[in-house]
Scaffold this motif. Structure first.
Motif, PDB file in Angstrom:
ATOM      1  N   ILE A  73      14.979  -7.658   2.607  1.00  0.00           N
ATOM      2  CA  ILE A  73      16.038  -8.563   2.141  1.00  0.00           C
ATOM      3  C   ILE A  73      16.865  -9.065   3.320  1.00  0.00           C
ATOM      4  O   ILE A  73      17.234 -10.245   3.380  1.00  0.00           O
ATOM      5  CB  ILE A  73      16.897  -7.856   1.077  1.00  0.00           C
ATOM      6  N   VAL A  74      17.150  -8.188   4.292  1.00  0.00           N
ATOM      7  CA  VAL A  74      17.830  -8.629   5.519  1.00  0.00           C
ATOM      8  C   VAL A  74      16.986  -9.673   6.243  1.00  0.00           C
ATOM      9  O   VAL A  74      17.494 -10.689   6.731  1.00  0.00           O
ATOM     10  CB  VAL A  74      18.124  -7.425   6.438  1.00  0.00           C
ATOM     11  N   ASN A  75      15.680  -9.428   6.320  1.00  0.00           N
ATOM     12  CA  ASN A  75      14.793 -10.378   6.988  1.00  0.00           C
ATOM     13  C   ASN A  75      14.824 -11.758   6.345  1.00  0.00           C
ATOM     14  O   ASN A  75      14.616 -12.776   7.029  1.00  0.00           O
ATOM     15  CB  ASN A  75      13.352  -9.855   6.980  1.00  0.00           C
ATOM     16  N   LEU A  76      15.075 -11.805   5.052  1.00  0.00           N
ATOM     17  CA  LEU A  76      15.140 -13.092   4.352  1.00  0.00           C
ATOM     18  C   LEU A  76      16.434 -13.835   4.630  1.00  0.00           C
ATOM     19  O   LEU A  76      16.534 -15.031   4.344  1.00  0.00           O
ATOM     20  CB  LEU A  76      14.969 -12.882   2.845  1.00  0.00           C
ATOM     21  N   GLY A  77      17.434 -13.125   5.181  1.00  0.00           N
ATOM     22  CA  GLY A  77      18.687 -13.797   5.535  1.00  0.00           C
ATOM     23  C   GLY A  77      19.903 -13.343   4.767  1.00  0.00           C
ATOM     24  O   GLY A  77      20.916 -14.047   4.739  1.00  0.00           O
ATOM     25  N   VAL A  78      19.840 -12.157   4.143  1.00  0.00           N
ATOM     26  CA  VAL A  78      20.984 -11.624   3.397  1.00  0.00           C
ATOM     27  C   VAL A  78      21.578 -10.462   4.183  1.00  0.00           C
ATOM     28  O   VAL A  78      20.883  -9.484   4.465  1.00  0.00           O
ATOM     29  CB  VAL A  78      20.574 -11.134   1.993  1.00  0.00           C
ATOM     30  N   CYS A  79      22.859 -10.548   4.541  1.00  0.00           N
ATOM     31  CA  CYS A  79      23.534  -9.462   5.247  1.00  0.00           C
ATOM     32  C   CYS A  79      24.687  -8.926   4.407  1.00  0.00           C
ATOM     33  O   CYS A  79      25.376  -9.689   3.725  1.00  0.00           O
ATOM     34  CB  CYS A  79      24.065  -9.938   6.595  1.00  0.00           C
ATOM     35  N   TYR A  80      24.888  -7.612   4.482  1.00  0.00           N
ATOM     36  CA  TYR A  80      25.882  -6.919   3.655  1.00  0.00           C
ATOM     37  C   TYR A  80      26.818  -6.146   4.571  1.00  0.00           C
ATOM     38  O   TYR A  80      26.381  -5.296   5.341  1.00  0.00           O
ATOM     39  CB  TYR A  80      25.133  -5.988   2.698  1.00  0.00           C
ATOM     40  N   VAL A  81      28.117  -6.441   4.484  1.00  0.00           N
ATOM     41  CA  VAL A  81      29.130  -5.700   5.230  1.00  0.00           C
ATOM     42  C   VAL A  81      29.866  -4.811   4.238  1.00  0.00           C
ATOM     43  O   VAL A  81      30.647  -5.300   3.418  1.00  0.00           O
ATOM     44  CB  VAL A  81      30.120  -6.650   5.932  1.00  0.00           C
ATOM     45  N   PRO A  82      29.619  -3.486   4.265  1.00  0.00           N
ATOM     46  CA  PRO A  82      30.218  -2.599   3.262  1.00  0.00           C
ATOM     47  C   PRO A  82      31.709  -2.406   3.481  1.00  0.00           C
ATOM     48  O   PRO A  82      32.261  -2.757   4.533  1.00  0.00           O
ATOM     49  CB  PRO A  82      29.447  -1.288   3.462  1.00  0.00           C
ATOM     50  N   GLU A  83      32.354  -1.828   2.477  1.00  0.00           N
ATOM     51  CA  GLU A  83      33.779  -1.532   2.578  1.00  0.00           C
ATOM     52  C   GLU A  83      34.051  -0.657   3.798  1.00  0.00           C
ATOM     53  O   GLU A  83      33.367   0.333   4.040  1.00  0.00           O
ATOM     54  CB  GLU A  83      34.244  -0.803   1.317  1.00  0.00           C
ATOM     55  N   GLY A  84      35.042  -1.053   4.583  1.00  0.00           N
ATOM     56  CA  GLY A  84      35.376  -0.311   5.794  1.00  0.00           C
ATOM     57  C   GLY A  84      34.513  -0.664   6.991  1.00  0.00           C
ATOM     58  O   GLY A  84      34.749  -0.178   8.092  1.00  0.00           O
ATOM     59  N   LEU A  97      26.655  -4.306  18.111  1.00  0.00           N
ATOM     60  CA  LEU A  97      26.168  -5.673  17.916  1.00  0.00           C
ATOM     61  C   LEU A  97      24.652  -5.742  18.079  1.00  0.00           C
ATOM     62  O   LEU A  97      23.969  -6.410  17.298  1.00  0.00           O
ATOM     63  CB  LEU A  97      26.849  -6.616  18.905  1.00  0.00           C
ATOM     64  N   GLU A  98      24.144  -5.047  19.063  1.00  0.00           N
ATOM     65  CA  GLU A  98      22.693  -5.049  19.277  1.00  0.00           C
ATOM     66  C   GLU A  98      21.952  -4.468  18.076  1.00  0.00           C
ATOM     67  O   GLU A  98      20.849  -4.915  17.739  1.00  0.00           O
ATOM     68  CB  GLU A  98      22.351  -4.280  20.550  1.00  0.00           C
ATOM     69  N   MET A  99      22.551  -3.483  17.408  1.00  0.00           N
ATOM     70  CA  MET A  99      21.924  -2.903  16.223  1.00  0.00           C
ATOM     71  C   MET A  99      21.762  -3.930  15.107  1.00  0.00           C
ATOM     72  O   MET A  99      20.854  -3.829  14.281  1.00  0.00           O
ATOM     73  CB  MET A  99      22.740  -1.712  15.720  1.00  0.00           C
ATOM     74  N   GLY A 100      22.629  -4.928  15.099  1.00  0.00           N
ATOM     75  CA  GLY A 100      22.516  -5.974  14.091  1.00  0.00           C
ATOM     76  C   GLY A 100      21.392  -6.947  14.368  1.00  0.00           C
ATOM     77  O   GLY A 100      21.068  -7.787  13.517  1.00  0.00           O
ATOM     78  N   ALA A 101      20.773  -6.868  15.553  1.00  0.00           N
ATOM     79  CA  ALA A 101      19.718  -7.809  15.962  1.00  0.00           C
ATOM     80  C   ALA A 101      18.367  -7.126  16.076  1.00  0.00           C
ATOM     81  O   ALA A 101      17.512  -7.561  16.841  1.00  0.00           O
ATOM     82  CB  ALA A 101      20.089  -8.457  17.292  1.00  0.00           C
ATOM     83  N   TYR A 102      18.152  -6.063  15.271  1.00  0.00           N
ATOM     84  CA  TYR A 102      16.937  -5.267  15.464  1.00  0.00           C
ATOM     85  C   TYR A 102      15.670  -5.986  15.045  1.00  0.00           C
ATOM     86  O   TYR A 102      14.576  -5.636  15.482  1.00  0.00           O
ATOM     87  CB  TYR A 102      17.048  -3.935  14.714  1.00  0.00           C
ATOM     88  N   TRP A 107      16.179 -10.092  18.086  1.00  0.00           N
ATOM     89  CA  TRP A 107      16.318  -9.299  19.300  1.00  0.00           C
ATOM     90  C   TRP A 107      16.089 -10.149  20.546  1.00  0.00           C
ATOM     91  O   TRP A 107      16.803 -10.020  21.541  1.00  0.00           O
ATOM     92  CB  TRP A 107      15.345  -8.117  19.269  1.00  0.00           C
ATOM     93  N   ARG A 108      15.136 -11.061  20.462  1.00  0.00           N
ATOM     94  CA  ARG A 108      14.864 -11.930  21.613  1.00  0.00           C
ATOM     95  C   ARG A 108      16.046 -12.851  21.912  1.00  0.00           C
ATOM     96  O   ARG A 108      16.240 -13.261  23.055  1.00  0.00           O
ATOM     97  CB  ARG A 108      13.596 -12.758  21.350  1.00  0.00           C
ATOM     98  N   LYS A 109      16.820 -13.161  20.880  1.00  0.00           N
ATOM     99  CA  LYS A 109      17.947 -14.087  21.053  1.00  0.00           C
ATOM    100  C   LYS A 109      19.291 -13.367  21.150  1.00  0.00           C
ATOM    101  O   LYS A 109      20.349 -14.012  21.081  1.00  0.00           O
ATOM    102  CB  LYS A 109      17.983 -15.064  19.864  1.00  0.00           C
ATOM    103  N   ARG A 110      19.271 -12.049  21.323  1.00  0.00           N
ATOM    104  CA  ARG A 110      20.493 -11.271  21.166  1.00  0.00           C
ATOM    105  C   ARG A 110      21.573 -11.626  22.187  1.00  0.00           C
ATOM    106  O   ARG A 110      22.764 -11.633  21.838  1.00  0.00           O
ATOM    107  CB  ARG A 110      20.199  -9.777  21.207  1.00  0.00           C
ATOM    108  N   LEU A 149      26.430 -11.002  11.859  1.00  0.00           N
ATOM    109  CA  LEU A 149      26.032 -12.318  12.373  1.00  0.00           C
ATOM    110  C   LEU A 149      24.884 -12.236  13.361  1.00  0.00           C
ATOM    111  O   LEU A 149      24.200 -13.235  13.594  1.00  0.00           O
ATOM    112  CB  LEU A 149      27.234 -12.994  13.040  1.00  0.00           C
ATOM    113  N   MET A 150      24.654 -11.076  13.923  1.00  0.00           N
ATOM    114  CA  MET A 150      23.560 -10.917  14.879  1.00  0.00           C
ATOM    115  C   MET A 150      22.203 -11.147  14.224  1.00  0.00           C
ATOM    116  O   MET A 150      21.213 -11.418  14.909  1.00  0.00           O
ATOM    117  CB  MET A 150      23.609  -9.526  15.514  1.00  0.00           C
ATOM    118  N   ALA A 151      22.139 -11.031  12.905  1.00  0.00           N
ATOM    119  CA  ALA A 151      20.883 -11.245  12.175  1.00  0.00           C
ATOM    120  C   ALA A 151      20.708 -12.699  11.747  1.00  0.00           C
ATOM    121  O   ALA A 151      19.757 -13.007  11.018  1.00  0.00           O
ATOM    122  CB  ALA A 151      20.817 -10.331  10.960  1.00  0.00           C
ATOM    123  N   HIS A 152      21.611 -13.589  12.171  1.00  0.00           N
ATOM    124  CA  HIS A 152      21.548 -15.010  11.801  1.00  0.00           C
ATOM    125  C   HIS A 152      21.395 -15.171  10.283  1.00  0.00           C
ATOM    126  O   HIS A 152      20.428 -15.771   9.795  1.00  0.00           O
ATOM    127  CB  HIS A 152      20.387 -15.700  12.539  1.00  0.00           C
TER     128      HIS A 152
END
Length: 234
Positions: A73-84, A97-102, A107-110, A149-152
Motif C-alpha cells: 500500500i505504501v508502494n502505491l503511494g499511501v503514507c500514514y503518520v500515526p498519532e505522536g 528521513l532515510e527510513m522513509g525512502a526504503y 532510495w535512489r532519489k533520497r 514525504l520521503m516516499a513521494h
C-alpha cells in the motif's frame, strides 16, 4: 482517489466500524472528526493495511487494496503518520528521513528528496544530526510528516497531528499541512480538534460509535447546529 465502501472492521471479537463509506478525491483535504472511540484511527489502520476489514472494499486509484500488505500500500503511494509521529528514537533526524525512502526508486532519489524536505521543514535541517529522542513534541511530529514525504506519496494520512501540542505549534503544523497540499499531496486528517480540522479541510465526515453520522463541505459542517453543540461548545 480513495474510496471506502461498506467497511466493517474490528479487533478480535469487538466490532469498531459499521458500514463505513466515504471518498477522498485527488487534490482534496478531507477530515474525519469525532470523539474518542469513534473509530477514526481504526479507519486509518484499515486503509493502511494494518487491520483487515471483515467486509467491504477499499480502492485507491481504482485498485482494490484491502487485503494488500502495508508495504504494498505504501508502494502505491499511501503514507500514514500515526498519532505522536512515532519516529525511531535512537536514530538521527537524517536517518529517520532515510527510513522513509526504503523503497528502491525512492532510495535512489533520497538526497534530492531530503533537500526538498528541509525546504519545507527548515527546523529539521538544523537538527539533522540530533537523535529523534532529543526533539520536542512538535519537532517529532514534523519529523514524522517529513519522513512520510520521503516516499513521494500521493495520499498522506495524519492521525491526530495536534495531539498534546501547544496551540502555537498546532498552528505551525497545520500551516505545513497546507504547504504539502499546495505541493499536490492529497490529505486525509483524523482530528479531535474539530475547529482546526474543519478550517483546514475541504470536506468532513463526522463519526460517532463507528458510523458516519454527517458529511459535507467543511464550512457547512462547522455551521451545523448539532456539531456546534456537541463538538464546538457553542
Amino acid at each position: 482517489m480513495l474510496a471506502l465502501n461498506n467497511i466493517h472492521a474490528g479487533y478480535g471479537k469487538i466490532d469498531v466500524l459499521w458500514d463505513i463509506s466515504f471518498t477522498v478525491e485527488a487534490g482534496e483535504i478531507v477530515t474525519l472528526v469525532g470523539g474518542n472511540g469513534a473509530g477514526k484511527t481504526t479507519i486509518l489502520n484499515t486503509v493502511s493495511g494494518i487491520l483487515k476489514p471483515r467486509s467491504g472494499t477499499i480502492t485507491f486509484l481504482g485498485q482494490k487494496i484491502n487485503g494488500l500488505s502495508p508495504y504494498h500500500i505504501v508502494n502505491l503511494g499511501v503514507c500514514y503518520v500515526p498519532e505522536g509521529g512515532k519516529p525511531f528514537p535512537d536514530m538521527s533526524v537524517r536517518e529517520n528521513l532515510e527510513m522513509g525512502a526504503y523503497v528502491q526508486e525512492n532510495w535512489r532519489k533520497r538526497e534530492a528528496t531530503i533537500e526538498e524536505v528541509f525546504e519545507i521543514f527548515p527546523r529539521l535541517r538544523d537538527r539533522r544530526a540530533q537523535l529523534a529522542s532529543t526533539l520536542s513534541g512538535g519537532e517529532r511530529q514534523m519529523l514524522a510528516m517529513a519522513r512520510s514525504l520521503m516516499a513521494h506519496p500521493k495520499l498522506c494520512m495524519f492521525d491526530e497531528p495536534s495531539y498534546g501540542l501547544a496551540p502555537v505549534i498546532v498552528k505551525e503544523l497545520f500551516e505545513f499541512i497546507a504547504n504539502l497540499h499546495d505541493r499536490g499531496v492529497t490529505i486525509l486528517i483524523v482530528e479531535q480538534n474539530i475547529q482546526n480540522a474543519l478550517e483546514a479541510a475541504d470536506r468532513a465526515y463526522v463519526l460517532e460509535n463507528g458510523r458516519v453520522v454527517l458529511e459535507g463541505e467543511s464550512a457547512a459542517i462547522a455551521q451545523d447546529a448539532y456539531v456546534k453543540k456537541a463538538y464546538l461548545g457553542l
